[in-house]
Design a protein around this motif. Structure first.
Motif, mmCIF file in Angstrom:
data_model
loop_
_atom_site.group_PDB
_atom_site.id
_atom_site.type_symbol
_atom_site.label_atom_id
_atom_site.label_comp_id
_atom_site.label_asym_id
_atom_site.label_seq_id
_atom_site.Cartn_x
_atom_site.Cartn_y
_atom_site.Cartn_z
ATOM 1 N N LYS A 69 -8.870 8.934 3.863
ATOM 2 C CA LYS A 69 -8.040 7.118 3.716
ATOM 3 C C LYS A 69 -6.204 7.974 4.144
ATOM 4 O O LYS A 69 -5.751 7.426 4.601
ATOM 5 C CB LYS A 69 -8.719 6.454 3.574
ATOM 6 N N ARG A 121 -4.852 9.904 6.373
ATOM 7 C CA ARG A 121 -4.503 8.770 8.227
ATOM 8 C C ARG A 121 -3.184 7.728 7.470
ATOM 9 O O ARG A 121 -2.818 7.361 8.965
ATOM 10 C CB ARG A 121 -5.938 8.124 8.150
ATOM 11 N N ASN A 122 -3.415 7.488 6.312
ATOM 12 C CA ASN A 122 -1.848 6.132 6.260
ATOM 13 C C ASN A 122 -1.040 6.626 5.412
ATOM 14 O O ASN A 122 -0.292 6.044 4.761
ATOM 15 C CB ASN A 122 -2.698 5.098 5.467
ATOM 16 N N ARG A 149 -7.347 1.339 8.357
ATOM 17 C CA ARG A 149 -6.270 1.127 7.526
ATOM 18 C C ARG A 149 -5.588 0.311 6.859
ATOM 19 O O ARG A 149 -6.695 -0.532 6.472
ATOM 20 C CB ARG A 149 -5.495 0.356 9.112
ATOM 21 N N LEU A 150 -5.095 0.975 5.603
ATOM 22 C CA LEU A 150 -4.199 0.056 4.284
ATOM 23 C C LEU A 150 -4.257 -0.825 4.996
ATOM 24 O O LEU A 150 -4.652 -2.086 4.335
ATOM 25 C CB LEU A 150 -3.791 0.772 3.764
ATOM 26 N N TRP A 194 1.108 -1.296 -0.135
ATOM 27 C CA TRP A 194 0.140 -0.224 -0.154
ATOM 28 C C TRP A 194 1.330 1.062 0.065
ATOM 29 O O TRP A 194 0.550 2.319 -0.606
ATOM 30 C CB TRP A 194 -0.629 -0.182 1.151
ATOM 31 N N THR A 195 2.219 0.875 0.265
ATOM 32 C CA THR A 195 3.091 2.530 0.482
ATOM 33 C C THR A 195 3.703 2.767 -0.593
ATOM 34 O O THR A 195 4.358 3.837 -1.419
ATOM 35 C CB THR A 195 3.999 1.946 1.842
ATOM 36 N N TRP A 202 -1.987 2.076 -3.525
ATOM 37 C CA TRP A 202 -2.798 2.421 -2.970
ATOM 38 C C TRP A 202 -3.079 3.540 -4.175
ATOM 39 O O TRP A 202 -4.716 4.406 -4.716
ATOM 40 C CB TRP A 202 -2.781 3.086 -1.988
#
Length: 333
Positions: free
Chosen positions: A266, A269-270, A325-326, A230-231, A235
């Protein structure tokens, strides 16, 4: 797109056969070889295995070629560039003639030797069943792979059951070729993420059904990049593609503003605010300017019955999806 034959047969043998089993490869050499072996070991079904490599290192390619050798029921191909999941599956699916297209991730294996035969039997039993999604479990211990749960969260207790749905998970699934051809395959613009959902929307609009089969199992090795990806770019594709799909359905940007705002929340937040903003702008750029397609009434009713009713109220979705959270999410829409 030019492809090179690396090993195996140049094409399936003459005459009819049941299924094309497609595997996309990019490194993960040992896992890919195990996936190929799992596909070749399927019984009670006539199948041809297509493996498309999209950029593995030379030593990995040599190992794959050695594993395939001159097998008559396997075709190992390579492309000069990565076409993504959507483009890669389109390419190899078009090379086959089986009445079903069965896809297996290159870090997954069929749980039993008759898994593909059971997929075919399920499709043959229901003429309007267009696609089947398998239960995806951890290869290590057989527990449900939560990273591969692509359905509403409150259906997770039904993971061992069967139900109609609006998508399937790419790690292991089967598509009736007639449905694939009528719906036009995957949208290659998506590259990666939501390509299965987009295909299913078009198939459902044409009157096909999609079913999750908790009794047909694929064992997944859960690659490390999936746990932390996801990082990276995942995403970005998640947000861009989902907005693009909604726009293709004819929804205006004003109607999509709450969804985009939820993604921004979202993403922030991530710690991915810039990637989220880039994805939204990319969706605006790639989306059709004047979309005209919309879901027929029967298809819209199907989507409501088999997906939306399971997602709860707007407040529930906000707390679960926009504020979550992702790292633990899969495909909450």
């Amino acid at each position: 797109m030019n492809t090179s034959l690396i090993a195996g047969a140049p094409a399936p043998a003459e005459g009819p056969y049941d299924a094309d089993i497609i595997i996309l490869a990019l490194d993960r050499t040992a896992e890919t070889i195990a996936a190929i072996r799992s596909a070749r070991d399927q019984i009670e079904v006539a199948a041809h295995v297509f493996v498309l490599d999209q950029g593995s290192q030379p030593e990995a390619m040599r190992a794959l070629a050695d594993a395939v050798g001159e097998a008559a029921n396997v075709t190992l191909l390579a492309t000069p560039q990565n076409l993504g999941v959507a483009g890669g599956r389109n390419l190899v699916s078009a090379l086959g003639r089986g009445r079903a297209i069965v896809a297996l991730d290159n870090d997954a294996e069929f749980a039993t030797a008759d898994t593909v035969a059971r997929m075919l039997a399920a499709l043959d039993a229901e003429p309007r069943l267009g696609a089947i999604g398998c239960r995806i479990v951890s290869h290590a211990d057989g527990t449900d792979d939560l990273s591969s749960w692509g359905y509403p969260a409150n259906l997770l207790p039904c993971a061992g059951e069967c139900f109609d749905t609006v998508t399937y998970v790419g790690a292991g699934h089967a598509i009736r070729r007639a449905a694939w051809e009528q719906a036009g395959g995957y949208d290659s613009k998506l590259f990666f993420c939501w390509e299965e959902f987009d295909f299913c929307l078009r198939a459902i609009a044409l009157g096909w059904r999609v079913r999750y089969r908790g009794d047909i199992v694929v064992r997944h090795k859960v690659a490390a990049e999936q746990r932390v990806g996801w990082t990276a770019s995942r995403w970005f594709y998640f947000v861009r593609n989902r907005l693009y799909i909604e726009r293709k359905l004819g929804r205006g940007w004003a109607a999509l503003a709450p969804r985009a705002a939820g993604y921004l929340l979202k993403g922030s937040r991530n710690r991915l605010p810039l990637q989220t903003l880039r994805a939204i702008l990319a969706a605006v750029d790639m989306a059709p300017r004047s979309p005209t397609r919309s879901m027929p009434a029967a298809a819209a009713s199907y989507l409501t019955r088999n997906d939306r009713v399971h997602r709860g109220s707007l407040l529930h979705r906000l707390s679960r999806e926009a504020l979550g959270r992702l790292i633990s999410d899969r495909r909450e829409a």
